[in-house]
Design a protein around this motif. Sequence first.
Motif, PDB file in Angstrom:
ATOM      1  N   SER A  56       0.832  -1.208   0.000  1.00 31.19           N
ATOM      2  CA  SER A  56       0.000   0.000   0.000  1.00 31.19           C
ATOM      3  C   SER A  56       0.867   1.258   0.000  1.00 31.19           C
ATOM      4  N   VAL A 103       2.100   2.005  -3.440  1.00 29.45           N
ATOM      5  CA  VAL A 103       1.068   2.651  -4.254  1.00 29.45           C
ATOM      6  C   VAL A 103       0.984   4.140  -3.911  1.00 29.45           C
ATOM      7  N   GLU A 149       3.742   6.387  -5.567  1.00 23.13           N
ATOM      8  CA  GLU A 149       3.752   6.609  -7.024  1.00 23.13           C
ATOM      9  C   GLU A 149       3.353   8.040  -7.351  1.00 23.13           C
ATOM     10  N   GLN A 162      -4.637   5.635  -4.786  1.00 18.88           N
ATOM     11  CA  GLN A 162      -3.805   6.069  -3.669  1.00 18.88           C
ATOM     12  C   GLN A 162      -4.637   6.341  -2.424  1.00 18.88           C
ATOM     13  N   ALA A 175      -5.495   3.077  -0.958  1.00 16.89           N
ATOM     14  CA  ALA A 175      -4.308   2.458  -0.353  1.00 16.89           C
ATOM     15  C   ALA A 175      -4.057   3.008   1.049  1.00 16.89           C
TER      16      ALA A 175
END
Length: 296
Positions: A8, A11, A14, A35, A38
């Motif tokens: 998570s 993610v 990113e 996101q 996550a």
Amino acid sequence: NVLKVQHSLSVCAEHPSGASSEGGESESEGGDKAQGVAVLGIALVALSEELGSGMSQRTMEHLLQYGEPAVRRAVPLALALLSTSNPELTVTDMLSRLSHDTDEEVAMAAVLSLGMVSAGTNNARVAAQLRQLSSYYYKEPNLLFLLRVAQGLAHLGKGLLSLNPYNSHRLLSPTALAGLLCTLFCALDMKATVLAKYHHVLFYLVASMQPRMLMTLDHEGKPLPVTVRVGQAVDVVGQAGRPKTITGFQTHTTPVLLAVGDRAELANDKYIPMTPILEGCVILKLNPDYVEPTVT
């Protein structure tokens, strides 16, 4: 599960590009939604025990400093999930700080989260913060609406209800958690849901509401005042014998209010509870083997 938390976090780390995908929706919008989910996923994994919850709260601070806007908007909601109906000082201070954030959506999420963190506790400190925020945002109708909702949650059921999905024995209610998750997921994009035509999604919180008090009844459903000990719950899993399940207890006569982390037990063996968990409404029956203590 550390691997799930790491996934998570990857993610969240990113940086979605703004290029459009074939479906017409930009990749950045899809990445933003992933996101936000996550961040809620990190809170969900860490929810079950105190140590993981404390560690994930520190992780949220890092996400606030280095995360994308979509991540920052989800952090207050994750904090609300970690400390539902448990207004710890560190959490309420962080949410109070975020409620003055320059990003309006972060501020809106922080205001709603303040209400969920203090839900049903009548916490005077959070109530004062919400009153101060209502005078600060008096020209912002969206934030003012959320502030009124948060104030209602803080005094939920006049302090007799809670949104905490765990009971005093740390057993999870899947229904209560589902109600919280539905509301928090919709709050990831408040301008399209809660603040648009779908304000009724707040009613999902009803699935999470449960009584904070302990009320004892007889077999006919009539109130039966008995003496109970209420104290801080102790984890006795795996311990031999019959260890004490509460510490620092006080003796009360039912009905009695239970705070977060409190557990109740009957003070004597005169009655037998029909359920092993003393929360909400509990039916008692007379113990046929009970012998009144003789006074010498």
